[in-house]
Design a protein around this motif. Structure first.
Motif, short mmCIF file in Angstrom:
data_model
loop_
_atom_site.label_atom_id
_atom_site.label_comp_id
_atom_site.label_asym_id
_atom_site.label_seq_id
_atom_site.Cartn_x
_atom_site.Cartn_y
_atom_site.Cartn_z
N ALA A 41 1.14 -1.36 0.16
CA ALA A 41 -0.04 0.04 0.00
C ALA A 41 0.86 1.25 0.04
CB ALA A 41 -1.12 -0.10 1.19
N ALA A 42 2.02 1.17 0.77
CA ALA A 42 2.96 2.24 0.66
C ALA A 42 3.41 2.72 -0.44
CB ALA A 42 4.02 2.31 1.62
N TYR A 43 3.83 1.53 -1.58
CA TYR A 43 4.25 1.63 -2.64
C TYR A 43 3.38 2.13 -3.48
CZ TYR A 43 5.53 -0.09 -7.46
OH TYR A 43 5.92 0.02 -8.62
N TYR A 44 1.98 1.84 -3.72
CA TYR A 44 1.06 2.57 -4.29
C TYR A 44 0.94 3.94 -4.02
CZ TYR A 44 -0.04 -1.80 -6.79
OH TYR A 44 0.04 -2.95 -7.55
N CYS A 45 0.98 4.20 -2.65
CA CYS A 45 0.97 5.44 -2.23
C CYS A 45 2.24 6.47 -2.87
CB CYS A 45 0.69 5.85 -0.62
SG CYS A 45 0.64 7.38 -0.09
N ALA A 46 3.13 6.11 -2.80
CA ALA A 46 4.31 6.76 -3.26
C ALA A 46 4.29 6.93 -4.84
CB ALA A 46 5.59 5.83 -2.97
N ARG A 47 3.61 6.17 -5.32
CA ARG A 47 3.59 6.23 -7.01
C ARG A 47 2.51 6.98 -7.30
NH1 ARG A 47 3.63 1.40 -10.37
NH2 ARG A 47 3.82 3.04 -11.95
N GLU A 103 -7.88 3.60 -1.48
CA GLU A 103 -7.51 3.17 -2.91
C GLU A 103 -6.17 2.42 -2.79
OE1 GLU A 103 -8.76 6.14 -2.26
OE2 GLU A 103 -10.75 6.12 -2.80
N HIS A 104 -5.37 3.00 -2.42
CA HIS A 104 -3.93 2.26 -2.14
C HIS A 104 -4.10 0.90 -1.24
CE1 HIS A 104 -2.41 6.86 -1.87
NE2 HIS A 104 -2.55 6.38 -3.25
N ARG A 105 -4.85 0.97 -0.57
CA ARG A 105 -4.92 -0.29 0.27
C ARG A 105 -5.61 -1.19 -0.68
NH1 ARG A 105 -5.60 3.39 4.56
NH2 ARG A 105 -3.89 2.83 6.16
N GLU A 106 -6.65 -0.89 -1.21
CA GLU A 106 -7.35 -1.83 -2.25
C GLU A 106 -6.50 -2.54 -3.28
OE1 GLU A 106 -10.17 -4.17 -3.55
OE2 GLU A 106 -10.29 -3.37 -1.60
N SER A 107 -5.55 -1.44 -3.77
CA SER A 107 -4.83 -1.75 -4.93
C SER A 107 -3.67 -2.53 -4.43
CB SER A 107 -4.02 -0.63 -5.53
OG SER A 107 -4.91 0.50 -6.15
N ALA A 108 -3.42 -2.62 -3.13
CA ALA A 108 -2.42 -3.47 -2.43
C ALA A 108 -3.06 -4.83 -2.40
CB ALA A 108 -1.93 -2.80 -1.31
N ARG A 109 -4.45 -4.89 -1.84
CA ARG A 109 -4.88 -6.13 -1.67
C ARG A 109 -5.07 -6.79 -2.81
NH1 ARG A 109 -9.17 -4.15 0.73
NH2 ARG A 109 -7.84 -3.51 2.59
N THR A 110 -5.57 -6.10 -3.89
CA THR A 110 -5.64 -6.65 -5.19
C THR A 110 -4.31 -7.56 -5.77
OG1 THR A 110 -7.35 -5.43 -5.91
CG2 THR A 110 -6.32 -6.41 -7.67
#
Length: 117
Positions: A41-47, A103-110
């Motif tokens: 989730a942090a990776y998606y947040c950083a991007r 949204e970041h957490r959901e992307s990470a979960r996916t």
């Protein structure tokens, strides 16, 4: 051996297309890695371009330290080798936790679901 390049061969390793036993075990273990959901989730947040630059720098720095083989405490030491990695990651997550959106957490979960099959 086939005459196809290695990257064209399926990763399953078996002729019937099913993953080998070791790969299945590895996929199950991914969910049990500490901080994996928060880290992805942090990776998606950083991007995310909406994330402020200071938060992006903190997250990418922590992610870089997390995967870097050279640490303050060497990773090959059993039990304590990954403590510094976890501490840096937790500090970065604590600093920018309010920037990680659902949204970041959901992307990470996916993504984790895709990894684990």
């Amino acid at each position: 051996m086939t005459d196809q390049p290695l990257y064209h061969q399926p990763l399953s390793g078996s002729k019937d297309g099913r993953p080998r036993r070791g790969i299945r075990r590895l996929r199950r273990l991914i969910r049990h890695i500490p901080l994996i959901g928060h880290t992805v989730a942090a990776y998606y947040c950083a991007r995310d371009p909406q994330t402020p630059l200071r938060a992006r720098i903190a997250l990418f720095g922590a992610l870089g330290y997390f995967v870097m083989p050279f640490d303050i405490i060497p990773d090959f030491l059993p039990g304590i080798g990954h403590l510094d990695d976890a501490a840096v990651m937790l500090l970065a997550l604590r600093l920018v936790a309010h920037r990680i959106t659902p949204e970041h957490r959901e992307s990470a979960r996916t993504r984790i679901d895709a990894w684990t099959g």
